[in-house]
Design an enzyme around this catalytic site. Structure first.
Site, PDB file in Angstrom:
ATOM      1  N   LYS A 166       0.865  -1.190   0.000  1.00  0.00           N
ATOM      2  CA  LYS A 166       0.000   0.000   0.000  1.00  0.00           C
ATOM      3  C   LYS A 166       0.899   1.236   0.000  1.00  0.00           C
ATOM      4  O   LYS A 166       1.875   1.295   0.761  1.00  0.00           O
ATOM      5  CB  LYS A 166      -0.886  -0.009   1.249  1.00  0.00           C
ATOM      6  N   LYS A 265     -13.358  -7.638  -8.420  1.00  0.00           N
ATOM      7  CA  LYS A 265     -13.730  -8.102  -7.080  1.00  0.00           C
ATOM      8  C   LYS A 265     -15.172  -8.598  -7.118  1.00  0.00           C
ATOM      9  O   LYS A 265     -16.113  -7.801  -7.069  1.00  0.00           O
ATOM     10  CB  LYS A 265     -13.554  -6.975  -6.065  1.00  0.00           C
TER      11      LYS A 265
END
Ligand code: OSB
Ligand code: MG
Length: 370
Positions: A166, A265
């Site tokens: 991240k 997703k």
């Protein structure tokens, strides 16, 4: 075609602690709330689904509370006792409800598991998957310090094919570049979760020298024009995650050239049925896909793994072993990574069973609909 009906649906709301906090600039997650769905047909086959909304609306608009209410009041009554012949008919019965894709995904996914079990086929074979070994990928959050190096070493030992880091304003670009060149056998993805709206495109350009395989979601969900600009100026491919909420968003991404790669997703776009449609469209246009996760338990991860067997899936997805996030997973057996891959099973449906003992222990709410 054989006709079947859903005679019962059970919902289990549960809370499960993460082994260690999952931190991004958006949120720190310490425990995962989830709804497990059991969809039972008149022959007693049980299809499993999982709702992957979070406890609060930090990542999508939906929450576990809104999903529970939507399931109970509108979605479940629309499917109980209806005559079905195919798994995608469940999502068709839900078209009168706008949005609420995460709630719908829980039922749609259960419907696919149920159908595969009725047919005595593994879900990945029902979906016409082309591979039985799925490349594993792990996400590591936090600063690029000694502990990150230790966790990277550990990921290397388990032969993960890719690491996702991240990034935000605290990321040391030079240190990241060193890591990427040091661990040259592994792919590095960087996930920005929209932070460059704040940091600006010049800050994004600095990451072009790092040697990343891709950068995920540099700008916020609706920033199509910014993503198009970034795709034009960056050598590193741009992958869209939060922006892809449905097949319409994929169409827009393609029309606008707003990104090069789709992060699919299933739990966010409305389930397996919508994922198949997205996969078809991506294949038509030659756009690569990878399957993303949202700190998911074994039920939805098993659905995601089956989808990762499809041919247009070209990069390792968010597929870590059960023991990455959890001391205990809700499925039996545990999902395991071997030589950097997760093997799809030949058992019917998603190929994993609920650990009912654990479910009972973690359960906060339970409801049955007939
Ligand atoms: O942006 O990809 C994301 C987890 C929760 C919500 C959003 C994201 C994530 C992850 C975790 O990055 C990926 C995983 O579950 O392995
Ligand atoms: Mg992401």
């Amino acid at each position: 075609m054989a006709v079947y009906t859903i005679k019962e649906i059970r919902l289990h709301r549960l809370m499960i602690p993460l082994k260690s906090p999952f931190s991004t600039h958006l949120q720190t997650v310490n425990e995962r709330e989830s709804i497990i769905v059991e969809m039972i047909d008149h022959n007693g086959h049980v299809g499993l689904g999982e709702c992957v909304a979070f406890s609060s609306p930090w990542y999508t608009e939906e929450t576990i509370q809104t999903c529970w209410a939507t399931l109970v009041n509108w979605l479940i009554p629309s499917v109980l006792h209806k005559k079905l012949t195919k798994p995608e008919e469940v999502i068709e019965l839900l078209q009168h409800v706008k949005g609420n894709r995460m709630a719908k995904a829980a039922l749609d996914s259960a419907s696919w598991d149920l159908f595969a079990k009725r047919e005595e086929l593994p879900l990945w074979k029902l979906l016409k998957g082309v591979r039985q070994e799925i490349d594993a990928g792990i996400v590591l959050t936090g600063a690029l310090d000694d502990s990150m190096e230790k966790r990277l070493e550990n990921a290397m030992l388990q032969s993960y094919k890719r690491v996702k880091i991240k990034i935000d304003e605290t990321t040391d670009v030079t240190a990241l570049k060193e890591l990427v060149s040091y661990y040259s056998s592994i792919q590095f993805f960087a996930d920005a979760n929209g932070i460059f709206n704040r940091l600006g495109i010049e800050a994004l350009k600095k990451f072009d020298e790092v040697g990343l395989t891709l950068i995920e979601q540099p700008f916020k969900d609706d920033e199509w024009t910014l993503h198009k600009e970034a795709s034009q100026v960056m050598r590193t491919p741009i992958a869209l995650d939060e922006s892809i909420r449905s097949i319409d968003d994929v169409k827009r991404m393609i029309d606008m050239k707003a990104g090069q790669i789709i992060v699919l997703k299933p739990g966010r776009v409305g389930g397996v049925s919508e994922s198949i449609r997205i996969h078809e469209l991506a294949a038509e246009h030659g756009i690569p896909i990878w399957i993303g996760g949202m700190i998911e338990l074994g039920v939805s991860k098993a659905h995601n793994l089956a989808l990762a067997s499809l041919p247009q899936v070209k990069y390792p997805g968010d597929f870590s072993a059960s023991n990455h996030f959890w001391e205990e997973d809700i499925v039996k057996p545990f999902i395991e990574v071997e030589r950097g891959q997760i093997a799809l099973t030949n058992r019917s449906g998603i190929g994993y069973e609920l650990d009912r003992h654990l479910l009972e222990k973690l359960q906060k709410d339970y409801a049955v609909f007939t």
